[in-house]
Design an enzyme around this catalytic site. Structure first.
Site, PDB file in Angstrom:
ATOM      1  N   SER A 154       2.468 -22.642  57.881  1.00  0.00           N
ATOM      2  CA  SER A 154       2.933 -21.885  59.043  1.00  0.00           C
ATOM      3  C   SER A 154       4.293 -22.375  59.535  1.00  0.00           C
ATOM      4  O   SER A 154       4.729 -23.484  59.234  1.00  0.00           O
ATOM      5  CB  SER A 154       1.916 -21.992  60.175  1.00  0.00           C
ATOM      6  OG  SER A 154       0.666 -21.496  59.762  1.00  0.00           O
TER       7      SER A 154
HETATM    8  N1  SAH Z   1      -3.144 -24.168  58.466  1.00  0.00           N
HETATM    9  C1  SAH Z   1      -2.107 -23.810  57.511  1.00  0.00           C
HETATM   10  C2  SAH Z   1      -1.717 -22.375  57.457  1.00  0.00           C
HETATM   11  C3  SAH Z   1      -2.858 -21.450  57.118  1.00  0.00           C
HETATM   12  S1  SAH Z   1      -2.420 -19.985  56.184  1.00  0.00           S
HETATM   13  C4  SAH Z   1      -0.933 -24.774  57.689  1.00  0.00           C
HETATM   14  O1  SAH Z   1      -1.185 -25.958  57.522  1.00  0.00           O
HETATM   15  O2  SAH Z   1       0.197 -24.376  57.949  1.00  0.00           O
HETATM   16  C5  SAH Z   1      -4.014 -19.213  56.253  1.00  0.00           C
HETATM   17  C6  SAH Z   1      -5.011 -19.749  55.240  1.00  0.00           C
HETATM   18  O3  SAH Z   1      -6.286 -19.216  55.584  1.00  0.00           O
HETATM   19  C7  SAH Z   1      -4.742 -19.321  53.811  1.00  0.00           C
HETATM   20  O4  SAH Z   1      -4.630 -20.447  52.981  1.00  0.00           O
HETATM   21  C8  SAH Z   1      -5.950 -18.464  53.434  1.00  0.00           C
HETATM   22  O5  SAH Z   1      -6.339 -18.592  52.077  1.00  0.00           O
HETATM   23  C9  SAH Z   1      -7.005 -19.009  54.385  1.00  0.00           C
HETATM   24  N2  SAH Z   1      -8.125 -18.104  54.655  1.00  0.00           N
HETATM   25  C10 SAH Z   1      -8.134 -16.743  54.664  1.00  0.00           C
HETATM   26  N3  SAH Z   1      -9.353 -16.280  54.971  1.00  0.00           N
HETATM   27  C11 SAH Z   1     -10.136 -17.361  55.164  1.00  0.00           C
HETATM   28  C12 SAH Z   1     -11.517 -17.528  55.525  1.00  0.00           C
HETATM   29  N4  SAH Z   1     -12.332 -16.481  55.723  1.00  0.00           N
HETATM   30  N5  SAH Z   1     -11.983 -18.791  55.642  1.00  0.00           N
HETATM   31  C13 SAH Z   1     -11.193 -19.872  55.440  1.00  0.00           C
HETATM   32  N6  SAH Z   1      -9.879 -19.769  55.104  1.00  0.00           N
HETATM   33  C14 SAH Z   1      -9.368 -18.533  54.977  1.00  0.00           C
END
Ligand code: SAH
Length: 203
Positions: free
Chosen positions: A49
């Site tokens: 992010s």
């Molecule tokens: N926390 C991260 C950014 C997250 S991006 C950081 O360190 O910057 C969003 C993530 O959520 C992606 O990797 C995606 O694969 C995951 N994701 C999507 N749907 C999900 C779900 N139902 N459960 C867990 N993770 C999920």
């Protein structure tokens, strides 16, 4: 960024260790998300992010030293490492990721950096993680369709839930505090996030 706790964590955790290899320092430390993965149709599945959004959400969550925190959406593990830094050795972080390859890579990176107080589980984060509940704080880092009942149920009273409600990518990031079993909104800010998915795109 207003709190020194967030500033200290951002200074302590090397963002480059979580970025794809070969990315320039300028791109790694720009105030932009970093692309990690797309699906077969070119849609973005995972990013690190944008730092401003990360800092804003960490300030809203405000985890204290020793806190037990749930994160949904591990991606590379960058935000999990920031949370780990903020809660310190007496605290712990459970981070959930639906994509097996991302979960595995995040585990490896965190291990290489010597981060011991994060557990990454490959599972659908919309269910939370009842085995390790209750949590002092819950932070969702992908666009939710709604506030899932499990997140509220697994949050300790007085704990905070930070959740971007953004089913199609853009929406509003809400901060709630749980008071006597009910969520009370204490802040909101516009946001953009990759949406939560029902299934992993890869095995
Ligand atoms: N926390 C991260 C950014 C997250 S991006 C950081 O360190 O910057 C969003 C993530 O959520 C992606 O990797 C995606 O694969 C995951 N994701 C999507 N749907 C999900 C779900 N139902 N459960 C867990 N993770 C999920």
């Amino acid at each position: 960024m207003r709190s020194t706790a967030v500033e200290d964590a951002l200074r302590a955790v090397p963002r480059e260790s979580f970025a794809p290899p070969g990315l320039s320092p300028e791109a790694t430390y720009a105030d932009e998300p970093i692309l990690l993965k797309r699906d077969a149709d070119g849609r973005i599945v995972s990013t690190i992010s944008q730092p401003t959004m990360i800092a804003t959400m960490l300030e809203q969550l405000a985890p204290s030293s020793g806190a037990h925190v749930l994160e949904v959406g591990t991606a590379s593990g960058y935000n999990a490492a920031l949370l780990a830094e903020m809660v310190g050795g007496a605290g712990s972080v459970i981070s959930l990721e639906i994509e097996p390859d991302l979960a595995e890579a995040a585990r490896r990176t965190l291990d290489e950096l010597g981060v011991r107080n994060v557990e990454v589980h490959c599972t659908d984060g919309r269910e939370g993680f009842a085995e390790s509940a209750p949590f002092d704080g819950v932070i969702i880092t992908a666009g939710a369709e709604r506030v899932e009942p499990a997140w509220t149920a697994q949050l300790r009273d007085e704990g905070r839930l930070v959740v971007p409600v953004a089913p199609n990518g853009s929406g509003t990031c809400f901060t709630y505090e749980k008071r006597r079993g009910r969520l009370v909104e204490i802040d909101r800010t516009p946001c953009g996030f990759v949406p939560l998915r029902d299934h992993p795109i890869s095995p």
